[in-house]
Scaffold this motif. Structure first.
Motif, PDB file in Angstrom:
ATOM      1  N   THR A  66       0.853  -1.184   0.000  1.00 29.37           N
ATOM      2  CA  THR A  66       0.000   0.000   0.000  1.00 29.37           C
ATOM      3  C   THR A  66       0.891   1.238   0.000  1.00 29.37           C
ATOM      4  OG1 THR A  66      -1.783  -1.121   1.184  1.00 29.37           O
ATOM      5  CG2 THR A  66      -1.782   1.289   1.226  1.00 29.37           C
ATOM      6  N   THR A  67       0.706   2.091  -1.008  1.00 28.30           N
ATOM      7  CA  THR A  67       1.505   3.304  -1.138  1.00 28.30           C
ATOM      8  C   THR A  67       0.702   4.504  -0.662  1.00 28.30           C
ATOM      9  OG1 THR A  67       2.697   2.398  -3.038  1.00 28.30           O
ATOM     10  CG2 THR A  67       2.782   4.782  -2.733  1.00 28.30           C
ATOM     11  N   ASN A  68       1.330   5.322   0.166  1.00 27.72           N
ATOM     12  CA  ASN A  68       0.719   6.563   0.629  1.00 27.72           C
ATOM     13  C   ASN A  68       1.216   7.710  -0.250  1.00 27.72           C
ATOM     14  OD1 ASN A  68       1.193   9.145   2.633  1.00 27.72           O
ATOM     15  ND2 ASN A  68      -0.744   8.118   3.006  1.00 27.72           N
ATOM     16  N   PHE A  69       0.264   8.393  -0.909  1.00 25.39           N
ATOM     17  CA  PHE A  69       0.601   9.503  -1.799  1.00 25.39           C
ATOM     18  C   PHE A  69       0.249  10.831  -1.135  1.00 25.39           C
ATOM     19  CE2 PHE A  69       0.123   5.985  -4.733  1.00 25.39           C
ATOM     20  CZ  PHE A  69       1.084   6.222  -5.712  1.00 25.39           C
ATOM     21  N   THR A  70       1.178  11.780  -1.196  1.00 33.25           N
ATOM     22  CA  THR A  70       0.867  13.167  -0.874  1.00 33.25           C
ATOM     23  C   THR A  70       0.748  13.935  -2.186  1.00 33.25           C
ATOM     24  OG1 THR A  70       3.212  13.708  -0.687  1.00 33.25           O
ATOM     25  CG2 THR A  70       2.064  13.085   1.335  1.00 33.25           C
ATOM     26  N   GLY A  71       0.191  15.138  -2.122  1.00 29.29           N
ATOM     27  CA  GLY A  71      -0.046  15.859  -3.369  1.00 29.29           C
ATOM     28  C   GLY A  71       0.147  17.356  -3.258  1.00 29.29           C
ATOM     29  N   THR A  72       0.383  17.971  -4.406  1.00 30.96           N
ATOM     30  CA  THR A  72       0.385  19.419  -4.530  1.00 30.96           C
ATOM     31  C   THR A  72      -0.479  19.795  -5.730  1.00 30.96           C
ATOM     32  OG1 THR A  72       2.353  19.440  -5.935  1.00 30.96           O
ATOM     33  CG2 THR A  72       2.707  19.648  -3.560  1.00 30.96           C
ATOM     34  N   TYR A  73      -0.932  21.041  -5.752  1.00 29.26           N
ATOM     35  CA  TYR A  73      -1.714  21.518  -6.889  1.00 29.26           C
ATOM     36  C   TYR A  73      -1.382  22.970  -7.147  1.00 29.26           C
ATOM     37  CZ  TYR A  73      -4.915  24.063  -3.760  1.00 29.26           C
ATOM     38  OH  TYR A  73      -5.453  24.943  -2.841  1.00 29.26           O
ATOM     39  N   SER A  74      -1.535  23.367  -8.397  1.00 27.16           N
ATOM     40  CA  SER A  74      -1.383  24.775  -8.756  1.00 27.16           C
ATOM     41  C   SER A  74      -2.532  25.156  -9.685  1.00 27.16           C
ATOM     42  CB  SER A  74      -0.035  25.032  -9.442  1.00 27.16           C
ATOM     43  OG  SER A  74       0.049  24.316 -10.669  1.00 27.16           O
ATOM     44  N   VAL A  75      -2.997  26.387  -9.548  1.00 23.17           N
ATOM     45  CA  VAL A  75      -4.140  26.877 -10.318  1.00 23.17           C
ATOM     46  C   VAL A  75      -3.640  27.873 -11.358  1.00 23.17           C
ATOM     47  CG1 VAL A  75      -6.371  28.058 -10.214  1.00 23.17           C
ATOM     48  CG2 VAL A  75      -5.652  26.565  -8.326  1.00 23.17           C
ATOM     49  N   ASN A  76      -3.885  27.558 -12.637  1.00 21.52           N
ATOM     50  CA  ASN A  76      -3.490  28.450 -13.729  1.00 21.52           C
ATOM     51  C   ASN A  76      -2.037  28.907 -13.590  1.00 21.52           C
ATOM     52  OD1 ASN A  76      -6.011  28.362 -15.033  1.00 21.52           O
ATOM     53  ND2 ASN A  76      -6.816  29.945 -13.680  1.00 21.52           N
ATOM     54  N   ASN A  77      -1.143  27.927 -13.443  1.00 19.67           N
ATOM     55  CA  ASN A  77       0.292  28.196 -13.360  1.00 19.67           C
ATOM     56  C   ASN A  77       0.685  28.947 -12.099  1.00 19.67           C
ATOM     57  OD1 ASN A  77       0.880  26.968 -15.909  1.00 19.67           O
ATOM     58  ND2 ASN A  77       0.109  28.830 -16.905  1.00 19.67           N
ATOM     59  N   GLY A  78      -0.161  28.883 -11.078  1.00 20.88           N
ATOM     60  CA  GLY A  78       0.171  29.527  -9.817  1.00 20.88           C
ATOM     61  C   GLY A  78       1.172  28.706  -9.023  1.00 20.88           C
ATOM     62  N   PRO A  79       1.484  29.126  -7.799  1.00 19.03           N
ATOM     63  CA  PRO A  79       2.467  28.413  -6.982  1.00 19.03           C
ATOM     64  C   PRO A  79       1.951  27.043  -6.586  1.00 19.03           C
ATOM     65  CG  PRO A  79       1.331  30.070  -5.680  1.00 19.03           C
ATOM     66  CD  PRO A  79       0.910  30.284  -7.091  1.00 19.03           C
ATOM     67  N   PRO A  80       2.830  26.054  -6.420  1.00 14.01           N
ATOM     68  CA  PRO A  80       2.393  24.725  -5.969  1.00 14.01           C
ATOM     69  C   PRO A  80       1.989  24.767  -4.502  1.00 14.01           C
ATOM     70  CG  PRO A  80       4.784  24.816  -6.122  1.00 14.01           C
ATOM     71  CD  PRO A  80       4.284  26.117  -6.671  1.00 14.01           C
ATOM     72  N   LEU A  81       0.751  24.394  -4.229  1.00 16.67           N
ATOM     73  CA  LEU A  81       0.222  24.404  -2.873  1.00 16.67           C
ATOM     74  C   LEU A  81       0.045  22.964  -2.398  1.00 16.67           C
ATOM     75  CD1 LEU A  81      -2.554  27.103  -3.409  1.00 16.67           C
ATOM     76  CD2 LEU A  81      -0.246  27.450  -2.514  1.00 16.67           C
ATOM     77  N   PRO A  82       0.359  22.686  -1.130  1.00 17.92           N
ATOM     78  CA  PRO A  82       0.208  21.318  -0.625  1.00 17.92           C
ATOM     79  C   PRO A  82      -1.256  20.963  -0.414  1.00 17.92           C
ATOM     80  CG  PRO A  82       0.899  22.774   1.135  1.00 17.92           C
ATOM     81  CD  PRO A  82       0.935  23.597  -0.124  1.00 17.92           C
ATOM     82  N   ILE A  83      -1.606  19.741  -0.720  1.00 19.21           N
ATOM     83  CA  ILE A  83      -2.949  19.222  -0.460  1.00 19.21           C
ATOM     84  C   ILE A  83      -2.967  18.665   0.949  1.00 19.21           C
ATOM     85  CG2 ILE A  83      -4.664  17.500  -1.128  1.00 19.21           C
ATOM     86  CD1 ILE A  83      -3.604  17.724  -3.993  1.00 19.21           C
ATOM     87  N   ASN A  84      -3.883  19.168   1.758  1.00 23.01           N
ATOM     88  CA  ASN A  84      -3.941  18.783   3.167  1.00 23.01           C
ATOM     89  C   ASN A  84      -4.691  17.470   3.309  1.00 23.01           C
ATOM     90  OD1 ASN A  84      -3.701  18.775   5.884  1.00 23.01           O
ATOM     91  ND2 ASN A  84      -5.049  20.495   6.270  1.00 23.01           N
ATOM     92  N   GLY A  85      -4.008  16.385   3.031  1.00 23.66           N
ATOM     93  CA  GLY A  85      -4.593  15.052   3.087  1.00 23.66           C
ATOM     94  C   GLY A  85      -3.791  14.129   2.192  1.00 23.66           C
ATOM     95  N   THR A  86      -3.973  12.845   2.357  1.00 22.82           N
ATOM     96  CA  THR A  86      -3.214  11.875   1.588  1.00 22.82           C
ATOM     97  C   THR A  86      -4.139  10.857   0.954  1.00 22.82           C
ATOM     98  OG1 THR A  86      -2.875  10.434   3.506  1.00 22.82           O
ATOM     99  CG2 THR A  86      -1.216  12.154   3.095  1.00 22.82           C
TER     100      THR A  86
END
Length: 313
Positions: free
Chosen positions: A254-274
Motif C-alpha cells: 500500500t503506497t501513501n501519496f501526498t499531493g500538490t496543486y497549482s491553479v493556472n500556473n500559480g504556486p504549488p500548494l500542498p494538499i492537506n490530506g493523503t
C-alpha cells in the motif's frame, strides 16, 4: 548426494489496513492589504510538509525523520493590475474565454507573505515569471472554492499504485528471506476545476508491505530494490520477509501519496490530506525442504527418494 523434496500446504490469510485521513480546512485572511486599495482575501493553506532542497517537492514526516514544519507562507492572486496601476505589467496580458461564450479571465500576479505577520507586505512569488490568467468574477473566491474541494478531486485521480515484486517468485522457502520491493513514481495530472486549469502532482512518500501471513512492515519510506539471483534466499534486505509456515500467501503493498496543486500556473500548494492505494496481490507459494542421503541420482534411479513422483520418506 543430497536430494531435496518440496511440499506445499495451503494456508490463506489477508490483512486489511484502514487508515483515517485528515480533512482539508482552508483558512482565509481578511485583513486589508496596505497600499493596493483592495481587500486581502488570500488563502492560507495549513498542510504540514517539508520542502526538499533539491526538488522543491513538499513531503510529509516519515519514520524517524525530523518533525515536519508548516508552510510559512500564504499566497494570493493580486488583481490590482486590473485598475491599470502599480506598474505590475498586466495591461498587455489577454485572458480570452476558455470555452465558447465563456467569460474572459482576469490578469493577476501571484503574491506571497509570511503567515506570522499581521498585515504583511506582499511580495511577488518568484516561482512564476509575469502575470497569469484566472477565471471567474472574483478570483479569490474561486481559489478558496478549489481549496475546499481539492482533496476530493485528488483522491479521484487515476493514480497508478505500481506493482509489488518478490524474489524469488512465485515459490520461496520456509525460513528463508524473500525480498520484496515496489515500483511506483510521482505522477502528474492536468484537470479543469471550476473553470480553472489545475495541475496536480501525486508523490509516493511511504509504503506498507502486507505479507499475507498476518504480518506487515510499515509505513516506511523504503521502496525496496531488486537483488541478484545469486543472493536470493540468503540476503536480508530492509523489506525482506521470512515465512515461518508453508502455504500460499497473498502479498500486497500500500503506497501513501501526498499531493500538490497549482491553479493556472500559480504556486504549488500542498494538499492537506493523503491517498492510500494498494497493489494487486501476488501469491507467494512457501515450500519447505527436506534433506536425505541417497545412493543414486534421479537419472540413475527414477524411483529414488526425492525424485519427481516419489513419496517422501
Amino acid at each position: 548426494m543430497i536430494a531435496v523434496v518440496n511440499r506445499t500446504a495451503f494456508v490463506g490469510a489477508l490483512l486489511s489496513v484502514a487508515t483515517a485521513l485528515p480533512v482539508l480546512l482552508p483558512g482565509a485572511n481578511t485583513s486589508p492589504n496596505p497600499g493596493t486599495g483592495f481587500t486581502d482575501r488570500s488563502i492560507a493553506v495549513g498542510a504540514e510538509f517539508t520542502i526538499d532542497a533539491v526538488t522543491g517537492i513538499p513531503s510529509t514526516k516519515l519514520g524517524n525523520e525530523p518533525a515536519t514544519t508548516e508552510d510559512p507562507y500564504q499566497y494570493k492572486p493580486d488583481t490590482f493590475c486590473r485598475a491599470g496601476g502599480g506598474g505590475l505589467g498586466c495591461q498587455g496580458l489577454e485572458c480570452p474565454p476558455t470555452t465558447p461564450g465563456g467569460e474572459q479571465g482576469t490578469p493577476v500576479i501571484w503574491k506571497r507573505a509570511p503567515k506570522a505577520i499581521e498585515n504583511p507586505d506582499w511580495t511577488d512569488y518568484r516561482g512564476i515569471t509575469g502575470p497569469v490568467c484566472l477565471y471567474g468574477a472574483e478570483p479569490e473566491n474561486v481559489l478558496a472554492d478549489i481549496a475546499a474541494r481539492i482533496l476530493t478531486d485528488f483522491r479521484q485521480l487515476p493514480i497508478n499504485p505500481g506493482t509489488l515484486e518478490a524474489q524469488p517468485f512465485p515459490h520461496t522457502l520456509k525460513g528463508a528471506p524473500t525480498n520484496f520491493y515496489t515500483s511506483t513514481t510521482a505522477q502528474t495530472f492536468d484537470v479543469t476545476i471550476l473553470g480553472q486549469a489545475v495541475h496536480l502532482t501525486a508523490t509516493p512518500t511511504s509504503y506498507t508491505y502486507t505479507y499475507g501471513d498476518g504480518t506487515a512492515l510499515g509505513p516506511t519510506p523504503t521502496t525496496g530494490y531488486p537483488i541478484p539471483q545469486t543472493e536470493w534466499l540468503t540476503t536480508q534486505t530492509r523489506t525482506s520477509h521470512s515465512y515461518t509456515e508453508t502455504g500460499n500467501y497473498p502479498a500486497t503493498a500500500t503506497t501513501n501519496f501526498t499531493g500538490t496543486y497549482s491553479v493556472n500556473n500559480g504556486p504549488p500548494l500542498p494538499i492537506n490530506g493523503t491517498l492510500n492505494l494498494t497493489t494487486s496481490p501476488i501469491t507467494i507459494h512457501v515450500w519447505k525442504t527436506e534433506r536425505a542421503l541417497v545412493a543414486d541420482t534421479c537419472q540413475q534411479n527414477p524411483n529414488s527418494w526425492g525424485c519427481p513422483g516419489t513419496e517422501p520418506k
